[in-house]
Write an enzyme that holds these catalytic residues in place. Structure first.
Site, mmCIF file in Angstrom:
data_model
loop_
_atom_site.group_PDB
_atom_site.id
_atom_site.type_symbol
_atom_site.label_atom_id
_atom_site.label_comp_id
_atom_site.label_asym_id
_atom_site.label_seq_id
_atom_site.Cartn_x
_atom_site.Cartn_y
_atom_site.Cartn_z
ATOM 1 N N ASN A 30 -34.735 -9.967 -5.111
ATOM 2 C CA ASN A 30 -35.356 -11.292 -5.135
ATOM 3 C C ASN A 30 -34.551 -12.274 -4.284
ATOM 4 O OD1 ASN A 30 -33.314 -12.675 -6.901
ATOM 5 N ND2 ASN A 30 -33.953 -11.030 -8.300
ATOM 6 N N ARG A 31 -34.986 -13.507 -4.221
ATOM 7 C CA ARG A 31 -34.411 -14.500 -3.301
ATOM 8 C C ARG A 31 -33.188 -15.238 -3.835
ATOM 9 N NH1 ARG A 31 -37.771 -15.138 0.912
ATOM 10 N NH2 ARG A 31 -39.952 -14.572 0.628
#
Ligand code: C5P
Length: 220
Positions: A30-31
């Site tokens: 994920n970011r």
């Protein structure tokens, strides 16, 4: 020990994303940048805490904490946290732990022979929930990142996992993940407050002060 609001207290912090292996060369992630967790670690250190930082992969320089543990997957983060949680006074789960992981990582690189394919996923262990359920549990702080209905989800998370505090931030529209600034809605049993938009370093200092205050108030 020295001085500060958390002098002599062992604080376990998780930060960054996890990487869930698909095959030897691919993963799901994920970011999360890890910036908020590293800022919380620095703020806790500045308040005199003995900081243990368990970090997923980030591009950040390793901070000068008492113990720095690097992990990749949610399963590795779970093991690193469970080995240390009962010896800590405070747990702060800022990591963006993957919710799902491939059922099994393929032993060899998956070839592109099929026009369509699927990856079977299974839930990861709930690190925060497991820490909160320990018999000798630390003061347990969870994070929440939501795109809508922030306050409701934060209160639900607090009650649902029997946490001592939840810090919630708005994500999406350039906010939250991988941003320099953030704002937090913080709640605990019996109260809440808003920490307005500020650099993550400033927010982390304010959050750590709140945690120290509540930690003392609950006599943990
Ligand atoms: O429910 P949600 O995943 O939004 O909750 C986020 C919080 O839960 C964060 O504190 C995160 O570190 C923690 N978490 C966890 N283990 C998981 C998933 C999330 O500890 N498997």
């Amino acid at each position: 020990g020295g001085t500060g609001l958390l002098a002599g207290i062992r604080v376990l912090i998780t930060a960054g994303p996890t990487r869930e292996p698909i095959d030897p060369v691919r993963y799901i992630s994920n970011r999360s940048s890890g910036k908020m967790g590293y800022a919380v670690a620095a703020a806790a250190l500045a308040e005199g805490a003995e900081v243990v930082l368990v970090s997923g992969p980030t591009a950040l320089p390793p901070p000068q904490v008492h113990e720095f543990v690097t992990v990749e997957s949610a399963a590795e983060m779970y093991a690193a946290v469970m080995a240390r949680a009962e010896s800590c006074g405070i747990y702060i789960g800022t990591a963006a732990v993957a919710d799902y992981t491939p059922v099994a990582a393929a032993p060899q690189k998956i070839k592109k022979t099929l026009a369509e394919t699927q990856i079977a996923l299974t839930r990861t262990p709930d690190i925060l929930g497991t820490v909160a359920g320990l018999a000798r549990r630390p003061f347990t702080v969870g994070f929440a990142a939501e795109t809508h209905d922030l306050e409701n989800y934060a209160r639900q998370k607090l009650a649902g996992k029997a946490l001592d505090m939840v810090a919630a931030n708005q994500v999406g529209q350039g906010l939250g993940f991988d941003a320099e600034d953030n704002a937090l809605f913080v709640c605990w049993p019996g109260g809440d407050t808003r920490l307005p938009f500020a650099p993550k370093r400033r927010l982390a200092e304010q959050l750590v002060r709140l945690i120290a205050e509540r930690y003392r108030a609950t006599g943990s």
